[in-house]
Design an enzyme around this catalytic site. Sequence first.
Site, PDB file in Angstrom:
ATOM      1  N   ASP A 296      -0.933   1.698  -4.080  1.00 33.96           N
ATOM      2  CA  ASP A 296      -1.836   0.774  -4.768  1.00 33.96           C
ATOM      3  C   ASP A 296      -3.157   1.438  -5.154  1.00 33.96           C
ATOM      4  OD1 ASP A 296      -2.517   0.961  -2.074  1.00 33.96           O
ATOM      5  OD2 ASP A 296      -3.474  -0.994  -2.065  1.00 33.96           O
TER       6      ASP A 296
ATOM      7  N   LYS B 196     -11.380   0.882  -0.660  1.00 31.96           N
ATOM      8  CA  LYS B 196     -11.397   2.332  -0.837  1.00 31.96           C
ATOM      9  C   LYS B 196     -10.823   2.640  -2.218  1.00 31.96           C
ATOM     10  CE  LYS B 196      -7.334   2.503   2.120  1.00 31.96           C
ATOM     11  NZ  LYS B 196      -7.193   1.982   3.468  1.00 31.96           N
TER      12      LYS B 196
ATOM     13  N   SER C 282       0.800  -1.219   0.000  1.00 35.84           N
ATOM     14  CA  SER C 282       0.000   0.000   0.000  1.00 35.84           C
ATOM     15  C   SER C 282       0.837   1.276   0.000  1.00 35.84           C
ATOM     16  CB  SER C 282      -0.958  -0.052   1.193  1.00 35.84           C
ATOM     17  OG  SER C 282      -1.885   0.989   1.121  1.00 35.84           O
ATOM     18  N   HIS C 283       0.744   2.045   1.081  1.00 32.42           N
ATOM     19  CA  HIS C 283       1.402   3.342   1.155  1.00 32.42           C
ATOM     20  C   HIS C 283       2.801   3.251   1.767  1.00 32.42           C
ATOM     21  CE1 HIS C 283      -0.777   2.264   4.702  1.00 32.42           C
ATOM     22  NE2 HIS C 283       0.109   2.945   5.390  1.00 32.42           N
TER      23      HIS C 283
ATOM     24  N   ASP D  77      -5.575   3.134  -3.457  1.00 37.71           N
ATOM     25  CA  ASP D  77      -6.833   3.186  -2.698  1.00 37.71           C
ATOM     26  C   ASP D  77      -6.923   4.411  -1.789  1.00 37.71           C
ATOM     27  OD1 ASP D  77      -4.949   2.194  -0.973  1.00 37.71           O
ATOM     28  OD2 ASP D  77      -6.087   0.411  -0.380  1.00 37.71           O
ATOM     29  N   ARG D  78      -5.801   5.112  -1.539  1.00 44.20           N
ATOM     30  CA  ARG D  78      -5.866   6.320  -0.698  1.00 44.20           C
ATOM     31  C   ARG D  78      -5.874   7.580  -1.543  1.00 44.20           C
ATOM     32  NH1 ARG D  78      -2.250   5.807   4.728  1.00 44.20           N
ATOM     33  NH2 ARG D  78      -3.173   3.865   5.437  1.00 44.20           N
TER      34      ARG D  78
ATOM     35  N   SER E 227      -7.482   7.992   7.499  1.00 44.19           N
ATOM     36  CA  SER E 227      -6.173   7.717   6.903  1.00 44.19           C
ATOM     37  C   SER E 227      -6.216   7.876   5.379  1.00 44.19           C
ATOM     38  CB  SER E 227      -5.728   6.309   7.286  1.00 44.19           C
ATOM     39  OG  SER E 227      -6.740   5.379   6.945  1.00 44.19           O
TER      40      SER E 227
ATOM     41  N   ASP F  26      -2.057   6.791  -3.181  1.00 48.96           N
ATOM     42  CA  ASP F  26      -0.956   6.014  -2.604  1.00 48.96           C
ATOM     43  C   ASP F  26      -0.484   4.908  -3.561  1.00 48.96           C
ATOM     44  OD1 ASP F  26      -3.037   4.186  -2.369  1.00 48.96           O
ATOM     45  OD2 ASP F  26      -2.260   3.354  -0.487  1.00 48.96           O
TER      46      ASP F  26
HETATM   47  C1  G1P Z   1      -3.723   2.042   8.433  1.00 47.60           C
HETATM   48  C2  G1P Z   1      -4.836   3.054   8.583  1.00 47.60           C
HETATM   49  C3  G1P Z   1      -6.176   2.397   8.337  1.00 47.60           C
HETATM   50  C4  G1P Z   1      -6.176   1.705   6.972  1.00 47.60           C
HETATM   51  C5  G1P Z   1      -4.975   0.793   6.837  1.00 47.60           C
HETATM   52  C6  G1P Z   1      -4.856   0.241   5.426  1.00 47.60           C
HETATM   53  O1  G1P Z   1      -3.901   1.007   9.368  1.00 47.60           O
HETATM   54  O2  G1P Z   1      -4.812   3.657   9.852  1.00 47.60           O
HETATM   55  O3  G1P Z   1      -7.187   3.348   8.420  1.00 47.60           O
HETATM   56  O4  G1P Z   1      -7.340   0.963   6.788  1.00 47.60           O
HETATM   57  O5  G1P Z   1      -3.777   1.507   7.135  1.00 47.60           O
HETATM   58  O6  G1P Z   1      -4.713   1.243   4.480  1.00 47.60           O
HETATM   59  P1  G1P Z   1      -3.145   0.954  10.792  1.00 47.60           P
HETATM   60  O7  G1P Z   1      -1.673   1.033  10.490  1.00 47.60           O
HETATM   61  O8  G1P Z   1      -3.586   2.179  11.543  1.00 47.60           O
HETATM   62  O9  G1P Z   1      -3.600  -0.326  11.412  1.00 47.60           O
HETATM   63 ZN    ZN Z   2      -3.238   1.585  -0.239  1.00 47.33          ZN
END
Ligand code: G1P
Ligand code: ZN
Length: 539
Positions: free
Chosen positions: A278, A375, A112-113, A280-281, A364, A276
């Site tokens: 992938d 998302k 992801s990010h 989704d953000r 987030s 981000d």
């Molecule tokens: C974090 C974000 C959460 C999101 C997740 C995946 O998770 O806070 O909202 O769903 O990344 O993108 P966390 O590291 O807080 O468990």
């Molecule tokens: Zn992501």
Amino acid sequence: MIQTIQTKPYTDQKMGTAGLRRKSKVVMQEHYIENFMQAIFDVIGNLKGKTYVLGGDGRFYNDIAIQKIIKMAAANGVTKLVIGQNGFLSTPASSNIILKNHLDGGFVLSASHNPGGENGDFGIKYANQSGGQCPSSVSDAIYQRTLTIKEFKICDTPDVDLSKLGHQELCGMEIEVIDPVTDYVDMMENIFDFAAIKKLFANGFTMCFDAMNAVTGPYAKRIFEDILGARQGSVVNATPLPDFGGLHPDPNLLYAKELVDLMFSDKSPNFGAANDGDGDRNMILGHKFFVTPSDSLAILTDNFDLIPAYKNGIFGVAKSAATSTAVSRVAKAHNIGYYEVPTGWKYFVNLMDSKRITFCGEESFGTGSSHIREKDGIWAVLFWLNIIAATGKSVEEITREHWKKYGRSYYMRFDFEGIDTVVADRLMADLENKLPHLNGKDYGSYHITEAAPFIYHDPVDNSDTKNGLIIKFADGSRIVYRLSGTGSSGATLRVYLEKYETANLSEDPLKILNDLLQIAMEIAEVSQRTGKQQADVIT
Ligand code: G1P
Ligand code: ZN
């Protein structure tokens, strides 16, 4: 050609908030991917007749992991894999392919990010036929299986050419390599008023979309530049790179610095956005103006009737408990359902499937709707462009009018990173024990009305999930504490602060929230226990 290979279990393959996420070097250990995938295949059971989608955000190791998964899927009897060309697929595009084609699930290779590269992170998300990530009961079963795994199955064949579109066969399994962008674009055209947005750009509206050298580049170029007519070059960092060009592909004020600097300069375009790794953000910016994700969810929900796909009404809206309560006031005004769930997109899936909600979001930088079960970064950007096209107002005007109508939830998140996991677990456990004694206490002008763990009862499957600790105050302010479930090493404590104001609408959030921050630090003894005087990341 099918080989059965002996292996030894790893003990750290438990999925977190969003699938399995580890340091690349951990994932590169012998049989690490193989063990995890075999555990998934074993838990699913009979794979004959099953079709899965497969792709990733193009990060380092994507190309190697994908070939292993293809050969293992074939050896385990999967009937067909639908794979994004060159191994690319964004998380939302993958969810769409599962739903549109009624597939049995899919695998997205992404952390992801989180940063990529050999010293960065890698990850695998497993979605089921819902189009969303598998529920905790399934990920728990997969984890149990990883602990006892003794062998895995793999086809001993050369690598598959993923650059060629169309059908191929491998060890009796069908492979279809698809263009990762086309179906996603079709879906967006059916949701939003593309004609109105085209007109907006034709009239000189300017935007900058930062793809952060990750997977959304090709999607954004096709949609914003080729179809909607934003000028060439509106999409920056548009080529997916294995190490994201050294960027940390997390669209927030800290990591999307290039975009933020541009948008806060005198020569900024009218609109700015980033996604981000992938896809989704999302982050939304106007000229010298930032929209918090919590406000964005509230504003999108309030404007649902401007969007063709939603204009006949929406079911309801949900947010993660840590997200600000801004959207709750919108839900009340529109008399629609409202839900608070634990952190993690999978908790929205049952609510969408049972038609309780249409929109959902997290603080987030995650926003989405029931068009898919993840998302969706580009969806949120198009939603904002559609509102701007329909109202003729700027991002700042839209947001300020929203605050005038509903009041403003000042909101910030403070992350304390790299804490020893034992220290972090103890901090949370001690704090939880302390909560009952905090009820009714005063901290300056702040009066605590409720202090308790957040427990979510899922109205569909009746499961209960505990996630984080919440302290509520008489004036509507809130402190939420939770530990991250997406880190790849050590622990991250997240402290979320919110204060609701109806009169002071233009203050600096840090100024408004400073007292609450001190109270949050004091109650949880953050400095004494972690040695940190301040947060590492503030968003
Ligand atoms: C974090 C974000 C959460 C999101 C997740 C995946 O998770 O806070 O909202 O769903 O990344 O993108 P966390 O590291 O807080 O468990
Ligand atoms: Zn992501």
